[in-house]
Enzyme design. Structure first.
Site, PDB file in Angstrom:
ATOM      1  N   GLY A  27     -22.009  -9.980  31.294  1.00 55.87           N
ATOM      2  CA  GLY A  27     -22.875 -10.455  30.216  1.00 55.87           C
ATOM      3  C   GLY A  27     -22.267 -11.610  29.458  1.00 55.87           C
ATOM      4  N   ASN A  28     -22.838 -11.882  28.259  1.00 57.37           N
ATOM      5  CA  ASN A  28     -22.485 -13.067  27.469  1.00 57.37           C
ATOM      6  C   ASN A  28     -22.555 -14.308  28.366  1.00 57.37           C
ATOM      7  OD1 ASN A  28     -19.928 -14.711  25.731  1.00 57.37           O
ATOM      8  ND2 ASN A  28     -21.837 -14.057  24.824  1.00 57.37           N
ATOM      9  N   HIS A  30     -23.192 -17.714  30.370  1.00 52.68           N
ATOM     10  CA  HIS A  30     -23.118 -19.146  30.087  1.00 52.68           C
ATOM     11  C   HIS A  30     -23.578 -19.899  31.332  1.00 52.68           C
ATOM     12  CE1 HIS A  30     -19.488 -18.904  32.469  1.00 52.68           C
ATOM     13  NE2 HIS A  30     -18.939 -18.057  31.611  1.00 52.68           N
ATOM     14  N   ALA A  31     -23.475 -21.222  31.266  1.00 57.12           N
ATOM     15  CA  ALA A  31     -24.024 -22.044  32.357  1.00 57.12           C
ATOM     16  C   ALA A  31     -23.347 -21.753  33.704  1.00 57.12           C
ATOM     17  CB  ALA A  31     -23.901 -23.522  32.005  1.00 57.12           C
ATOM     18  N   HIS A  33     -22.503 -18.732  34.828  1.00 61.89           N
ATOM     19  CA  HIS A  33     -23.252 -17.601  35.407  1.00 61.89           C
ATOM     20  C   HIS A  33     -24.620 -18.079  35.908  1.00 61.89           C
ATOM     21  CE1 HIS A  33     -20.744 -15.324  32.319  1.00 61.89           C
ATOM     22  NE2 HIS A  33     -20.466 -14.673  33.432  1.00 61.89           N
ATOM     23  N   GLN A  57     -11.375  -2.294  33.853  1.00 60.30           N
ATOM     24  CA  GLN A  57     -10.590  -3.487  34.161  1.00 60.30           C
ATOM     25  C   GLN A  57      -9.907  -4.083  32.932  1.00 60.30           C
ATOM     26  OE1 GLN A  57     -14.275  -5.504  35.646  1.00 60.30           O
ATOM     27  NE2 GLN A  57     -13.406  -7.350  34.769  1.00 60.30           N
ATOM     28  N   LYS A 145     -13.730 -19.607  39.148  1.00 61.76           N
ATOM     29  CA  LYS A 145     -12.829 -19.650  37.996  1.00 61.76           C
ATOM     30  C   LYS A 145     -11.906 -18.429  38.029  1.00 61.76           C
ATOM     31  CE  LYS A 145     -12.576 -19.328  33.101  1.00 61.76           C
ATOM     32  NZ  LYS A 145     -12.485 -17.847  33.091  1.00 61.76           N
ATOM     33  N   SER A 181     -16.345 -20.005  29.839  1.00 60.10           N
ATOM     34  CA  SER A 181     -15.883 -18.623  29.882  1.00 60.10           C
ATOM     35  C   SER A 181     -16.470 -17.894  28.683  1.00 60.10           C
ATOM     36  CB  SER A 181     -14.350 -18.583  29.795  1.00 60.10           C
ATOM     37  OG  SER A 181     -13.917 -17.296  29.416  1.00 60.10           O
TER      38      SER A 181
HETATM   39  O1  PAF Z   1     -16.096 -11.476  36.689  1.00 60.63           O
HETATM   40  C1  PAF Z   1     -16.629 -10.557  36.045  1.00 60.63           C
HETATM   41  O2  PAF Z   1     -17.484 -10.781  35.180  1.00 60.63           O
HETATM   42  C2  PAF Z   1     -16.205  -9.130  36.311  1.00 60.63           C
HETATM   43  O3  PAF Z   1     -14.857  -9.046  36.620  1.00 60.63           O
HETATM   44  C3  PAF Z   1     -17.055  -8.438  37.387  1.00 60.63           C
HETATM   45  C4  PAF Z   1     -16.898  -9.102  38.733  1.00 60.63           C
HETATM   46  C5  PAF Z   1     -18.523  -8.454  36.970  1.00 60.63           C
HETATM   47  C6  PAF Z   1     -16.611  -6.980  37.530  1.00 60.63           C
HETATM   48  O4  PAF Z   1     -16.719  -6.286  36.330  1.00 60.63           O
END
Ligand code: PAF
Length: 274
Positions: A27-28, A30-31, A33, A57, A145, A181
């Site tokens: 989520g959150n 940005h361009a 994604h 993670q 990235k 990011s």
């Molecule tokens: O890159 C991310 O946003 C995360 O590490 C992912 C791949 C969605 C796994 O939680």
């Protein structure tokens, strides 16, 4: 765009939807994604995104609690980008019981980012495999990235014979070079003005290697010194082989330079292929 939070609902929604292309996110958006979402369209019939901030993670002292959660704005962006289905599980949906079975990546999980974020790549690989099992995509896209993450996921997919094509999308940057990011939002105005230094230094290293410099350790040390002199706290600047992120010294193979450094309380990572 249809939004599902339960695994069962998502599975039934994805029946008979042709080739599935998947872009997992936290989520959150940005361009960077959105560029992955747009590329996804060319690879299949149904584009599925996910939003899930994956506790597994994050280390105990990391930013899980303050990680930006902007669900409504994210939904608007995904719908505008033509995403067909969004999977947005709660923690109870995805981890209804403690996740005791995990994916333990090999030695690559302990170098570079893994050295400074113990357990991070175990958490990433575990959630990505679980998401793959839920979504069952034909193709999945991840940003370059997170270069080491992309490599862990590629290797896992290959070694476990998952029938999924993994595609890496180019890093999207602000006009001054800063890699987009979700964590850039933590930067103060002064830090944001300083942040492009990281990309400038990576470019200087690339130029030096292309010009024939072979002393990679000297280049790495010089970049760390310049960052730290400008107030950063650097975890690493490393010139590595693209193929497996092993040391670059004395080899004539494609290289990548990767860096992670803290500006104030914000840890930024970036890389460029040489
Ligand atoms: O890159 C991310 O946003 C995360 O590490 C992912 C791949 C969605 C796994 O939680």
């Amino acid at each position: 765009m249809h939004i599902h939070s339960s695994i069962a609902d998502l599975r039934s929604a994805l029946k008979n939807r042709g080739r599935i292309v998947f872009v997992p996110t936290m989520g959150n958006l940005h361009a960077g994604h959105i560029s992955l979402m747009e590329q996804a369209r060319a690879h299949g019939d149904t584009v599925v995104a996910s939003i899930f901030v994956n506790r597994l993670q994050f280390g105990p002292n990391e930013d899980f609690d303050k990680y930006p959660r902007t669900f409504q704005a994210d939904c608007d962006k995904l719908a505008a980008a033509g995403v067909d289905v969004l999977f947005a599980p709660t923690e109870a949906d995805l981890y209804p019981e403690p996740q005791e079975y995990v994916v333990e990546p090999p030695a690559i999980q302990h170098v570079l980012d893994g050295e400074f974020r113990p357990g991070h790549f175990r958490g990433v690989a575990t959630v990505v495999l679980k998401l793959f099992n839920i979504v069952r995509p034909d193709t999945a896209l991840f940003g370059k990235k997170d270069y080491q993450q992309l490599m862990v996921i590629r290797n896992m997919t290959r070694q476990l014979a998952l029938p999924i094509d993994i595609i890496g999308g180019e890093t999207v940057r602000a006009a001054d070079g800063l890699a987009l990011s979700s964590r850039n939002g933590y930067l103060s105005d002064a830090e944001r003005a300083e942040a492009p230094r990281l990309y400038r230094l990576l470019n200087e290293i690339r130029a030096a290697v292309r010009a024939g410099e072979t002393d990679t350790v000297k280049l790495e040390k010089k970049a760390v010194a310049e960052l730290d002199a400008a107030g950063w706290k650097t975890d690493y600047v490393a010139i590595r082989q693209q193929a497996d992120l092993s040391m670059a010294t004395g080899v004539n193979a494609p290289l990548v330079v990767l860096a992670a450094s803290r500006l104030g309380g914000t840890r930024l990572i970036d890389n460029i292929e040489i």
